[in-house]
Design an enzyme around this catalytic site. Sequence first.
Site, short mmCIF file in Angstrom:
data_model
loop_
_atom_site.label_atom_id
_atom_site.label_comp_id
_atom_site.label_asym_id
_atom_site.label_seq_id
_atom_site.Cartn_x
_atom_site.Cartn_y
_atom_site.Cartn_z
N LYS A 130 0.81 -1.21 0.00
CA LYS A 130 0.00 0.00 0.00
C LYS A 130 0.85 1.26 0.00
O LYS A 130 0.31 2.37 -0.15
CB LYS A 130 -0.95 -0.01 1.21
N LYS A 165 -8.37 1.48 6.01
CA LYS A 165 -7.84 0.11 6.06
C LYS A 165 -6.47 0.10 6.73
O LYS A 165 -5.74 1.10 6.72
CB LYS A 165 -7.75 -0.48 4.66
N ARG A 215 -7.85 -7.29 -10.98
CA ARG A 215 -6.53 -7.81 -10.67
C ARG A 215 -5.80 -7.97 -12.00
O ARG A 215 -6.23 -8.73 -12.87
CB ARG A 215 -6.63 -9.14 -9.91
N ARG A 229 -12.76 -8.80 -10.09
CA ARG A 229 -13.23 -9.39 -8.84
C ARG A 229 -14.40 -8.53 -8.37
O ARG A 229 -14.23 -7.36 -8.03
CB ARG A 229 -12.11 -9.41 -7.80
N ARG A 237 -15.87 -4.88 -0.20
CA ARG A 237 -14.62 -5.56 -0.53
C ARG A 237 -14.84 -6.60 -1.62
O ARG A 237 -15.81 -7.36 -1.56
CB ARG A 237 -14.05 -6.22 0.73
N ASP A 277 -3.92 -3.88 -8.33
CA ASP A 277 -5.37 -3.75 -8.18
C ASP A 277 -5.79 -2.39 -8.69
O ASP A 277 -5.21 -1.36 -8.31
CB ASP A 277 -5.78 -3.92 -6.71
N GLU A 285 -3.41 -0.88 -5.15
CA GLU A 285 -2.35 -1.65 -4.51
C GLU A 285 -1.42 -2.24 -5.57
O GLU A 285 -1.83 -2.48 -6.71
CB GLU A 285 -2.91 -2.80 -3.66
N ASN A 287 0.78 -5.60 -5.44
CA ASN A 287 0.99 -6.79 -4.63
C ASN A 287 2.27 -7.51 -5.05
O ASN A 287 2.34 -8.07 -6.15
CB ASN A 287 -0.21 -7.72 -4.76
#
Length: 319
Positions: A130, A165, A215, A229, A237, A277, A285, A287
Site C-alpha cells: 500500500k 484500512k 486484478r 473481482r 470488498r 489492483d 495496490e 501486490n
Amino acid sequence: MAATQKLRVAFQMDPMEHVDIAGDTTFALALEAQSRGMSLFEYGPQHLVYDQGRVLAHARPMRVQAKVGHHVEFDDRRVIDLADDVDVVWMRQDPPFDMAYITAAHLLERLSGTTLVANDPQWVRSCPEKIVPLDYAHLMPPTMIARDKTMIDDFRARHGTVIIKPLYGNGGAGIFKLKPDDSNYSSLLETFFEISREPVMVQAFLPAVSEGDKRILIIDGALAGGFNRVPQKGETRSNMHVGGSAQPVDLTEMDIAIATELGPMLRERGQILVGIDVIGGKLTEINLTSPTGVHELKRFTGVDATALCWDAIERRLDA
C-alpha cells in the site's frame, strides 16, 4: 547456471499439503516447474536459518500432481544450503507483512549473486503493497496515511465517503467503508490505534468498486492480462478471500497505461510476478509478497502466467 540445465527450486511458503490446488498460485508455479524437469523443495519461513554466513533451510523435497487430496508427496526433511543446493527460491508465504516477514526477506537478500530469489526480497521488503503506489500518486484515488485524527477528519470533510484500512493488512481484512454521517467513525479509529502503533490508510471511496476491482498481472515488467473481482451484494470488498467472485473483463486503455507505466520499475526491481489492483481506472495496490490470480487469468484469457514466470526466470539465469 544455464536454463537448459535442470533447475533446483525451493518454495518458501505456507505448508503445501494445505493449499487448495484449484486456486493456489504457488501450487501452479510448482506444477509448471516440475513439468520442466525441475526438482522441488518446500519449507516454511520458520525453517529458514542463518548460520555463520550461510543461509540454510530445513526443507522437504517434494513432488506435486494435479490430484485433489493427493497433490503432494514429500521426502524426509533435510537441511539445504540455499546458496549451493538450489538455483531459485520463491518467497511465497502469505502475509501479514510483519517483522517475521521482513526478517525472512533480510535473510534471503543475502543470497544475492548466488541464487535467484523471486520476488527480489530487497524490494519486497522495501515496497509494502500500500506504500509503493505512493510513488505513482497521480494514478491513485485521493489518499492519506495518518494517525492524527484531526487530519483524518479534514480528509473526510473534503472527500465524503472514505475507505479506511490497515496499512499492512491483506486479503480484505479490516477494510471499512465510512459514510460522512457514520457514527462508528471515532470508535473505529480508536480500535485501530489501540491494537497497533501504525497509521491507517484513508482513501476516497470509489463507487466503481461495485462494478469490480481488477486484478492485473505483470510478469517481469510485462502486462500478462487481468480479470475482475466483483463484490457480493451489499459488500464493499471484492477480495476473493471475503467472497468476491472472479469474472472475465476487458482491460481499458487506462488499465493498460497503468501496467505499462509500472512495468519498467517492477522489472528493474526483480519483481517476477506482481498483481496490481485497479478500481475505476485508479491504482489501489501493488501486490509483491505472494500475488495470486494465475488460475483465473488462464481460465478467462488462456494466458498461462506460470509458464511466463518460468520463462522470465530462465531468461534471467541465462543472461
